[in-house]
Design a protein around this motif. Structure first.
Motif, PDB file in Angstrom:
ATOM      1  N   GLY A   1      39.822  56.491  10.415  1.00  0.00           N
ATOM      2  CA  GLY A   1      39.154  57.608  11.074  1.00  0.00           C
ATOM      3  C   GLY A   1      38.448  57.166  12.344  1.00  0.00           C
ATOM      4  N   GLU A   2      37.786  56.020  12.292  1.00  0.00           N
ATOM      5  CA  GLU A   2      37.096  55.496  13.466  1.00  0.00           C
ATOM      6  C   GLU A   2      38.086  55.108  14.559  1.00  0.00           C
ATOM      7  OE1 GLU A   2      34.857  52.294  11.865  1.00  0.00           O
ATOM      8  OE2 GLU A   2      33.301  53.567  10.978  1.00  0.00           O
ATOM      9  N   LEU A   3      39.198  54.490  14.181  1.00  0.00           N
ATOM     10  CA  LEU A   3      40.228  54.121  15.161  1.00  0.00           C
ATOM     11  C   LEU A   3      40.827  55.362  15.822  1.00  0.00           C
ATOM     12  CD1 LEU A   3      42.147  51.296  13.232  1.00  0.00           C
ATOM     13  CD2 LEU A   3      40.576  51.011  15.162  1.00  0.00           C
ATOM     14  N   ALA A   4      41.057  56.410  15.027  1.00  0.00           N
ATOM     15  CA  ALA A   4      41.637  57.643  15.561  1.00  0.00           C
ATOM     16  C   ALA A   4      40.688  58.301  16.556  1.00  0.00           C
ATOM     17  CB  ALA A   4      41.963  58.601  14.419  1.00  0.00           C
ATOM     18  N   ASP A   5      39.405  58.352  16.229  1.00  0.00           N
ATOM     19  CA  ASP A   5      38.419  58.952  17.144  1.00  0.00           C
ATOM     20  C   ASP A   5      38.372  58.195  18.466  1.00  0.00           C
ATOM     21  OD1 ASP A   5      37.772  60.836  15.251  1.00  0.00           O
ATOM     22  OD2 ASP A   5      36.017  59.749  14.499  1.00  0.00           O
ATOM     23  N   ARG A   6      38.491  56.878  18.382  1.00  0.00           N
ATOM     24  CA  ARG A   6      38.432  56.059  19.591  1.00  0.00           C
ATOM     25  C   ARG A   6      39.698  56.208  20.436  1.00  0.00           C
ATOM     26  NH1 ARG A   6      37.480  49.925  18.314  1.00  0.00           N
ATOM     27  NH2 ARG A   6      35.806  50.953  17.137  1.00  0.00           N
ATOM     28  N   ALA A   7      40.851  56.315  19.778  1.00  0.00           N
ATOM     29  CA  ALA A   7      42.130  56.367  20.500  1.00  0.00           C
ATOM     30  C   ALA A   7      42.406  57.725  21.114  1.00  0.00           C
ATOM     31  CB  ALA A   7      43.268  55.978  19.560  1.00  0.00           C
ATOM     32  N   GLY A   8      41.958  58.809  20.471  1.00  0.00           N
ATOM     33  CA  GLY A   8      42.248  60.148  20.979  1.00  0.00           C
ATOM     34  C   GLY A   8      43.744  60.404  21.040  1.00  0.00           C
ATOM     35  N   GLY A   9      44.251  60.715  22.233  1.00  0.00           N
ATOM     36  CA  GLY A   9      45.682  60.966  22.390  1.00  0.00           C
ATOM     37  C   GLY A   9      46.491  59.721  22.641  1.00  0.00           C
ATOM     38  N   GLY A  10      45.827  58.559  22.695  1.00  0.00           N
ATOM     39  CA  GLY A  10      46.539  57.310  22.960  1.00  0.00           C
ATOM     40  C   GLY A  10      47.072  56.661  21.697  1.00  0.00           C
ATOM     41  N   TYR A  11      47.889  55.631  21.902  1.00  0.00           N
ATOM     42  CA  TYR A  11      48.434  54.892  20.767  1.00  0.00           C
ATOM     43  C   TYR A  11      47.311  54.154  20.035  1.00  0.00           C
ATOM     44  CZ  TYR A  11      53.099  55.544  22.803  1.00  0.00           C
ATOM     45  OH  TYR A  11      54.259  56.075  23.306  1.00  0.00           O
ATOM     46  N   LEU A  12      47.456  54.056  18.720  1.00  0.00           N
ATOM     47  CA  LEU A  12      46.489  53.303  17.931  1.00  0.00           C
ATOM     48  C   LEU A  12      46.699  51.795  18.096  1.00  0.00           C
ATOM     49  CD1 LEU A  12      46.590  55.531  14.744  1.00  0.00           C
ATOM     50  CD2 LEU A  12      44.564  55.110  16.132  1.00  0.00           C
ATOM     51  N   PHE A  13      47.951  51.379  18.225  1.00  0.00           N
ATOM     52  CA  PHE A  13      48.286  49.966  18.377  1.00  0.00           C
ATOM     53  C   PHE A  13      48.775  49.701  19.792  1.00  0.00           C
ATOM     54  CE2 PHE A  13      51.664  46.655  18.125  1.00  0.00           C
ATOM     55  CZ  PHE A  13      50.846  45.561  17.838  1.00  0.00           C
ATOM     56  N   ARG A  14      48.186  48.742  20.471  1.00  0.00           N
ATOM     57  CA  ARG A  14      48.544  48.363  21.842  1.00  0.00           C
ATOM     58  C   ARG A  14      48.612  49.594  22.750  1.00  0.00           C
ATOM     59  NH1 ARG A  14      52.923  43.444  21.728  1.00  0.00           N
ATOM     60  NH2 ARG A  14      52.137  43.274  23.856  1.00  0.00           N
ATOM     61  N   PRO A  15      47.495  50.255  22.960  1.00  0.00           N
ATOM     62  CA  PRO A  15      47.488  51.527  23.698  1.00  0.00           C
ATOM     63  C   PRO A  15      47.867  51.414  25.167  1.00  0.00           C
ATOM     64  CG  PRO A  15      45.253  50.761  23.275  1.00  0.00           C
ATOM     65  CD  PRO A  15      46.150  49.878  22.484  1.00  0.00           C
TER      66      PRO A  15
END
Length: 310
Positions: free
Chosen positions: A209-223
């Motif tokens: 959940g924290e990773l998703a909030d930080r990434a937004g519309g970007g990739y979770l891995f190697r954005p």
């Protein structure tokens, strides 16, 4: 060809899930095809039964002659696998075609009274899950990596061990794909096509959940990458970022296997696990069954008794 008792029993007992009435008529032909081919091809009997039965039932609905020679013609096999393209991944379409072509070749050799050609490749090895200690060690290591390395490592761990995603699915996952229902509850992955909702395992829910909030519309891995997926996208990261001595390398295949075996050990229905994993059938889980300890007497009694009535 004399089959071992276990293989013979699997062939005899096999029945597709939600089999239509016509199955009873085509079943003897399907079983005979698999019995004749199973010793000559490098696939599990469950895989052969699943794909051959699916082909036979599809052939019935399209008017193909009820005869294995007719089912296994090139044009029929191609038409069948293309008909499944909207229901399964492209890689599975290719796999089904390969299995059926090998079955056809095995039958052709058998009819000529010749041995099947020697297998010139090693049997594929399934990924082995991490132990609980290894997974805890990798998570601890990931939390102490600097900046983007920290986020990338946790994304790999969370998406692999939390959702059981494949490498391509991990690479394609964006922050906006992870959603929590308005009413609350577990974190769902809405960016992966599955027959059942893909729910994060509790141990990874908060981190994801924290990773998703930080990434937004970007990739979770190697954005910061410019391509959605490349063959060495994840493996190159794992080679560059090696855990300290005593810990194994980070592998999405092993994380996915860890997720699957964790569910199997929790005695969750195998058909549900297969659907959540995007596998062709529950038979695919057989490769990990030896890692699941037998149910003890008290657990067996509880499961068989069921819930108390209100």
């Amino acid at each position: 060809m004399v089959l071992d008792p276990d293989t013979s029993a699997k062939i005899t007992r096999y029945r597709p899930r939600d089999a239509p009435p016509v199955w009873d008529e085509v079943a003897p032909l399907v079983r005979s095809v698999v019995a004749a081919a199973v010793s000559a091809v490098p696939y599990e009997v469950e895989q052969l039964l699943h794909v051959t039965a699916a082909l036979a039932l599809w052939a019935e609905t399209t008017g193909v002659e009820r005869e294995p020679d007719a089912w296994l013609r090139n044009e029929v096999i191609d038409a069948f696998v293309l008909s499944r393209a909207g229901d399964i991944e492209a890689s599975s379409v290719r796999t089904y075609r390969t299995w059926l072509l090998r079955v056809r070749d095995a039958l052709a050799w058998s009819e000529r009274g010749e041995a099947a050609p020697a297998r010139l490749h090693a049997t594929a090895q399934s990924h082995q899950p991490y132990t609980s200690g290894e997974l805890a060690g990798l998570r601890h290591w990931a939390t102490h990596l600097p900046r983007q390395q920290h986020t990338d490592a946790l994304a790999l761990l969370g998406l692999g061990a939390g959702y059981g995603l494949t490498p391509k699915e991990v690479a394609a996952s964006r922050g906006r794909d992870l959603r929590r229902p308005r009413s609350g509850g577990p974190l769902l992955h809405t960016g992966v096509d599955r027959l059942v909702p893909l729910v994060a395992r509790a141990a990874w829910d908060t981190v994801l959940g924290e990773l998703a909030d930080r990434a937004g519309g970007g990739y979770l891995f190697r954005p910061r990458r410019t391509t959605e997926y490349a063959k060495n996208l994840i493996s190159s990261w794992s080679l560059t970022h090696r855990p300290p001595d005593g810990l194994p390398a980070l592998s999405v295949g092993r994380l996915r296997a860890t997720w699957i075996v964790d569910l199997m050990r929790a005695h969750i229905d195998h058909h549900l696990i297969a659907q959540a994993a995007g596998l062709a059938s529950a038979a695919s889980l057989a490769r990990w069954q030896h890692l699941v300890p037998p149910i003890n007497a008290s657990t067996a009694a509880r499961l068989l008794r069921g819930p108390e009535q209100a």
